[in-house]
Design a protein around this motif. Sequence first.
Motif, PDB file in Angstrom:
ATOM      1  N   UNK A 165      17.102 -20.514  -8.220  1.00 44.29           N
ATOM      2  CA  UNK A 165      16.952 -20.132  -6.827  1.00 44.29           C
ATOM      3  C   UNK A 165      18.159 -19.280  -6.447  1.00 44.29           C
ATOM      4  N   UNK A 166      17.929 -18.235  -5.654  1.00 49.95           N
ATOM      5  CA  UNK A 166      18.962 -17.270  -5.295  1.00 49.95           C
ATOM      6  C   UNK A 166      19.358 -17.451  -3.835  1.00 49.95           C
ATOM      7  N   UNK A 167      20.622 -17.161  -3.536  1.00 48.42           N
ATOM      8  CA  UNK A 167      21.125 -17.174  -2.166  1.00 48.42           C
ATOM      9  C   UNK A 167      22.419 -16.365  -2.140  1.00 48.42           C
ATOM     10  N   UNK A 169      26.533 -15.942  -0.188  1.00 47.29           N
ATOM     11  CA  UNK A 169      27.598 -16.532   0.607  1.00 47.29           C
ATOM     12  C   UNK A 169      27.726 -15.803   1.940  1.00 47.29           C
ATOM     13  N   UNK A 170      28.670 -16.264   2.754  1.00 44.66           N
ATOM     14  CA  UNK A 170      28.906 -15.636   4.061  1.00 44.66           C
ATOM     15  C   UNK A 170      29.367 -14.187   3.917  1.00 44.66           C
ATOM     16  N   UNK A 171      30.033 -13.865   2.814  1.00 42.62           N
ATOM     17  CA  UNK A 171      30.517 -12.506   2.554  1.00 42.62           C
ATOM     18  C   UNK A 171      29.474 -11.672   1.812  1.00 42.62           C
ATOM     19  N   UNK A 172      28.207 -12.103   1.784  1.00 40.41           N
ATOM     20  CA  UNK A 172      27.094 -11.403   1.135  1.00 40.41           C
ATOM     21  C   UNK A 172      27.223 -11.357  -0.389  1.00 40.41           C
ATOM     22  N   UNK A 173      28.012 -12.210  -0.962  1.00 35.93           N
ATOM     23  CA  UNK A 173      28.114 -12.286  -2.413  1.00 35.93           C
ATOM     24  C   UNK A 173      27.005 -13.185  -2.932  1.00 35.93           C
ATOM     25  N   UNK A 174      26.242 -12.676  -3.889  1.00 37.19           N
ATOM     26  CA  UNK A 174      25.086 -13.387  -4.392  1.00 37.19           C
ATOM     27  C   UNK A 174      25.500 -14.472  -5.387  1.00 37.19           C
ATOM     28  N   UNK A 175      24.738 -15.559  -5.397  1.00 38.82           N
ATOM     29  CA  UNK A 175      24.921 -16.615  -6.387  1.00 38.82           C
ATOM     30  C   UNK A 175      23.563 -17.255  -6.663  1.00 38.82           C
ATOM     31  N   UNK A 176      23.516 -18.073  -7.701  1.00 35.99           N
ATOM     32  CA  UNK A 176      22.281 -18.710  -8.117  1.00 35.99           C
ATOM     33  C   UNK A 176      22.529 -20.199  -8.350  1.00 35.99           C
ATOM     34  N   UNK A 177      21.452 -20.957  -8.291  1.00 33.81           N
ATOM     35  CA  UNK A 177      21.509 -22.372  -8.625  1.00 33.81           C
ATOM     36  C   UNK A 177      20.407 -22.680  -9.627  1.00 33.81           C
ATOM     37  N   UNK A 178      20.739 -23.480 -10.603  1.00 30.16           N
ATOM     38  CA  UNK A 178      19.780 -23.962 -11.596  1.00 30.16           C
ATOM     39  C   UNK A 178      19.413 -25.395 -11.245  1.00 30.16           C
TER      40      UNK A 178
END
Length: 281
Positions: A165-167, A169-178
């Motif tokens: 799943x993608x989302x 941060x507040x600074x628009x930096x992308x991260x993912x969760x497995x």
Amino acid sequence: MRLSSSECESSKRKMSSLKVIFRRDYRISCDDEGVIRKKGMVTAEIKSCAQLLVGCGLSVIKACDLISISGFSFYRPVVDWRRTNATVIDAIHGVLENPPRAGFWKCFGRIRFKGLRFNHKRVYRASCRMGLNLKRRVKRTLPLGVPVPQEVVAKLNHQLALDFIHDSLYCDKRYRTLNILDEGNCECLVIEVGISLPASRVVRSLEQLKEERGFPLQIRLDYGPELIFSTLTQWCDVNDIKLNYIHQGKPQQNGFVERFNGSFRREFLDAYLFISLDLVR
């Protein structure tokens, strides 16, 4: 402060034109839709017009008759909705503490479960004024196709389901969760957070489960680039784990983890702002 005679005449002409506009919109609404719906001005604006006419010298009865409101509406005091619905607002805040994002009917059901017998229309008006009404989710019609049965064994550690799943941060930096889920009891076993989650990170997460639960017999997953890489496939062959890939474009075949992803996004990712990955973890 009283107005001059010229200002009074102009105000009367303005109120007469507003009366005509208001009545015309009222009749159009009834003819076209069959529902009595007053357009043009709300009650507060009409009351202010009546007060302006009374200030010009007209009586209250004539001013109310000119703009078609009752004397009760003219004399009715303005009540703060927050004060009258203080108990309802406190009840809504109480049920939205965990999770903070919930629809109206779920929120109303929790209020009734606590024993508070509020009318649903009163709770709905208060939630709308608080800005808590969510956009209605429209069910999309899926194309007809050959249904694929989802074989589920009610046994722990028999088959795991994983998905990303993608989302941001507040600074628009992308991260993912497995997210790794046990289909036997729909328990989330692992939530791995990172900027990049290659196949080696997936293998590391599964290795951590080996120490706690042992290896599963099967894993249900999609055709993601990380999940078809040789690092993961060879590791599964060595440990006798079967990979059950779903059909491309058919996420409903991996419904357990997709259902968890929806709740995880609504109640956690969309409900809070994160400034770093450490806070997400």
